[in-house]
Design an enzyme around this catalytic site. Structure first.
Site, PDB file in Angstrom:
ATOM      1  N   VAL A  98      90.311  11.577 102.961  1.00  0.00           N
ATOM      2  CA  VAL A  98      90.055  10.829 101.737  1.00  0.00           C
ATOM      3  C   VAL A  98      90.497   9.374 101.820  1.00  0.00           C
ATOM      4  O   VAL A  98      90.055   8.547 101.021  1.00  0.00           O
ATOM      5  CB  VAL A  98      90.736  11.522 100.541  1.00  0.00           C
ATOM      6  CG1 VAL A  98      92.258  11.355 100.595  1.00  0.00           C
ATOM      7  CG2 VAL A  98      90.194  11.022  99.210  1.00  0.00           C
ATOM      8  N   TYR A  99      91.363   9.023 102.761  1.00  0.00           N
ATOM      9  CA  TYR A  99      91.874   7.657 102.832  1.00  0.00           C
ATOM     10  C   TYR A  99      90.743   6.670 103.122  1.00  0.00           C
ATOM     11  O   TYR A  99      90.078   6.763 104.169  1.00  0.00           O
ATOM     12  CB  TYR A  99      92.947   7.515 103.910  1.00  0.00           C
ATOM     13  CG  TYR A  99      94.224   8.299 103.664  1.00  0.00           C
ATOM     14  CD1 TYR A  99      94.527   8.827 102.407  1.00  0.00           C
ATOM     15  CD2 TYR A  99      95.127   8.521 104.693  1.00  0.00           C
ATOM     16  CE1 TYR A  99      95.684   9.548 102.189  1.00  0.00           C
ATOM     17  CE2 TYR A  99      96.299   9.240 104.482  1.00  0.00           C
ATOM     18  CZ  TYR A  99      96.577   9.752 103.235  1.00  0.00           C
ATOM     19  OH  TYR A  99      97.724  10.466 103.034  1.00  0.00           O
ATOM     20  N   SER A 100      90.542   5.767 102.195  1.00  0.00           N
ATOM     21  CA  SER A 100      89.472   4.763 102.304  1.00  0.00           C
ATOM     22  C   SER A 100      88.125   5.407 102.581  1.00  0.00           C
ATOM     23  O   SER A 100      87.315   4.895 103.362  1.00  0.00           O
ATOM     24  CB  SER A 100      89.801   3.720 103.378  1.00  0.00           C
ATOM     25  OG  SER A 100      90.983   3.035 103.050  1.00  0.00           O
TER      26      SER A 100
END
Length: 343
Positions: free
Chosen positions: A62-64
Site C-alpha cells: 500500500v505504500y505510495s
C-alpha cells in the site's frame, strides 16, 4: 551492526532495519508528506543501509500505491541476496470490493503483484498488515501456507494484531500443521508502551520476533517538537497538531523528551539515537525499523546499534514513561509473590 534471531527461524536479522515508507509518492495525498524519495535517493538510502550492515528491509504493497515496492526492487536489483526482504498485505490496493483484506483471492493476487513490483521470485517475510474481521484465520493461514509451499514466501508474520489474535493464529497453525507467524510488527516507543501489556509477554512466551515500527513516534521523539508548538513539520507529525500519528499524550510526551535530552547529553548523541537505543534494550525486541528522508538521519539512527545505555539511563527513562498496569496485569502482579516460598 548487531544481529538478533528472528523468532525461532534461525535467521539472523539486523537489530536496526530499514523501512521504505518514505520511498515514492511525490504527488500522493498521504505518502507525499512522508518522504517522497525518488529512484536515485532510494538507491542511495538502501546502499547506505546495506553498507552499514542492515539486512532487513520492510515495505508494504500500500505504500505510495505500490511505488515503494517498485523503488525498493530497483535499489536491490544487484544485492537481493544480501537482505531479508519483508512486505505486507491487507490494506486497499484498488477500488474493488476484493482489493483488500485476508481472503485467499486477495492475498494470492496481492502477493503476485508485490513480487512483480519488487522484481523478485520470493519474499522472505510476508506479513498481514492489520486485522481483517471478515476472514477467519483458517482461511488466510491456509493461503499463506500455500504461498510458502509454492516457494513464493519464506516466512510469514503479522502487524498491528492484538496478542490474543496472534495467539489464536498460532493455535490454528499448530492444529492444522500450517506455517506459523514468526514475527509480529508493532508500534512501540517511549511514548507508546502499550505493547508491553500483552504483546511483549506473548512474543516472549511464544518465541515470536517483535519488529518495531515508528520508534520515534512519528517524529515526536526527535526532540524537534517543542512544548511551545512551532509549526515545523517533523516526519509524520507537525507541532501544531494537524498530524497526530501515532497519537501521543503531548504533555506527558514532553516530559519524556526532557529526560531523553538529559540521557542523550550524557552520551554526546542525539535524542533520536537515544530513543532507538532504549528500544534495543527492551526484552523481546528483535529489530527496530527506521525510516528516513536523508542519509544523515538514517546514519544517526543506525548508530543506536552501538549505543549501550546505563542502568541509570534506563531507570530514568522507565520512570518518566512507564504506564500504569492494566487489568488483569495488576492483580496478577499483586498475587505473584504468593507462589514464592521465600518471597
Amino acid at each position: 551492526m548487531k544481529y538478533r534471531l528472528l523468532g525461532n527461524t534461525g535467521v539472523w536479522v539486523s537489530e536496526i532495519s530499514l523501512g521504505a515508507m518514505t520511498f515514492g509518492g511525490e504527488n500522493h495525498p498521504v505518502y507525499g508528506s512522508l518522504g517522497a524519495l525518488g529512484r536515485e535517493d532510494a538507491d542511495r538510502m538502501v546502499a547506505a543501509a546495506l553498507d552499514a550492515g542492515v539486512n532487513l528491509i520492510d515495505t508494504a504493497d500500500v505504500y505510495s500505491d505500490g511505488e515503494s515496492e517498485e523503488l525498493l526492487g530497483h535499489a536491490l536489483r544487484r544485492r537481493r541476496d544480501d537482505v531479508v526482504l519483508a512486505t505486507k498485505v491487507h490494506a486497499p490496493t484498488g477500488p474493488g470490493p476484493n482489493d483488500a483484506g485476508w481472503s485467499r483471492l486477495h492475498v494470492m493476487q496481492a502477493l503476485d503483484a508485490s513480487l512483480r513490483r519488487l522484481g523478485t521470485d520470493h519474499i522472505d517475510l510476508y506479513q498481514l498488515h492489520n486485522f481483517d474481521p471478515l476472514t477467519p484465520f483458517e482461511e488466510v493461514l491456509a493461503a499463506l501456507d500455500d504461498a510458502v509451499r509454492q516457494g513464493k514466501v519464506r516466512y510469514i508474520g503479522c502487524s498491528n494484531l492484538a496478542a490474543w489474535q496472534v495467539s489464536r493464529a498460532l493455535g490454528v497453525s499448530a492444529a492444522r500443521n500450517l506455517n506459523r507467524f514468526v514475527s509480529v510488527q508493532a508500534y512501540y516507543s517511549l511514548v507508546g508502551r502499550d505493547a508491553e501489556r500483552d504483546l511483549v509477554p506473548m512474543a516472549q512466551a511464544e518465541g515470536v520476533g517483535l519488529l518495531v515500527w515508528s520508534p520515534l513516534a512519528g517524529g515526536f521523539l526527535t526532540g524537534k517538537v517543542k512544548r511551545e508548538g512551532a509549526s515545523t513539520e517533523v516526519g509524520r507529525r507537525n507541532t501544531d497538531g494537524h498530524i497526530d500519528f501515532p497519537p501521543v499524550d503531548r504533555e506527558r510526551g514532553h516530559d519524556v523528551v526532557d529526560v531523553l535530552r538529559a540521557v542523550a547529553a550524557r552520551h554526546g548523541v542525539s535524542v533520536s539515537r537515544t530513543a532507538v537505543a532504549w528500544l534495543l534494550a527492551q526484552p523481546a525486541v528483535t529489530s527496530v525499523t527506521v525510516g528516513a528522508r536523508k542519509i544523515e538521519q538514517l546514519t544517526d539512527n543506525i548508530g543506536a546499534s552501538g549505543l549501550v545505555l546505563t542502568e541509570q539511563d534506563l531507570a530514568d527513562l522507565d520512570e518518566v514513561s512507564k504506564l500504569p498496569p492494566a487489568y488483569p496485569n495488576w492483580i496478577q502482579a499483586a498475587f505473584a509473590s504468593a507462589r514464592q516460598p521465600n518471597g
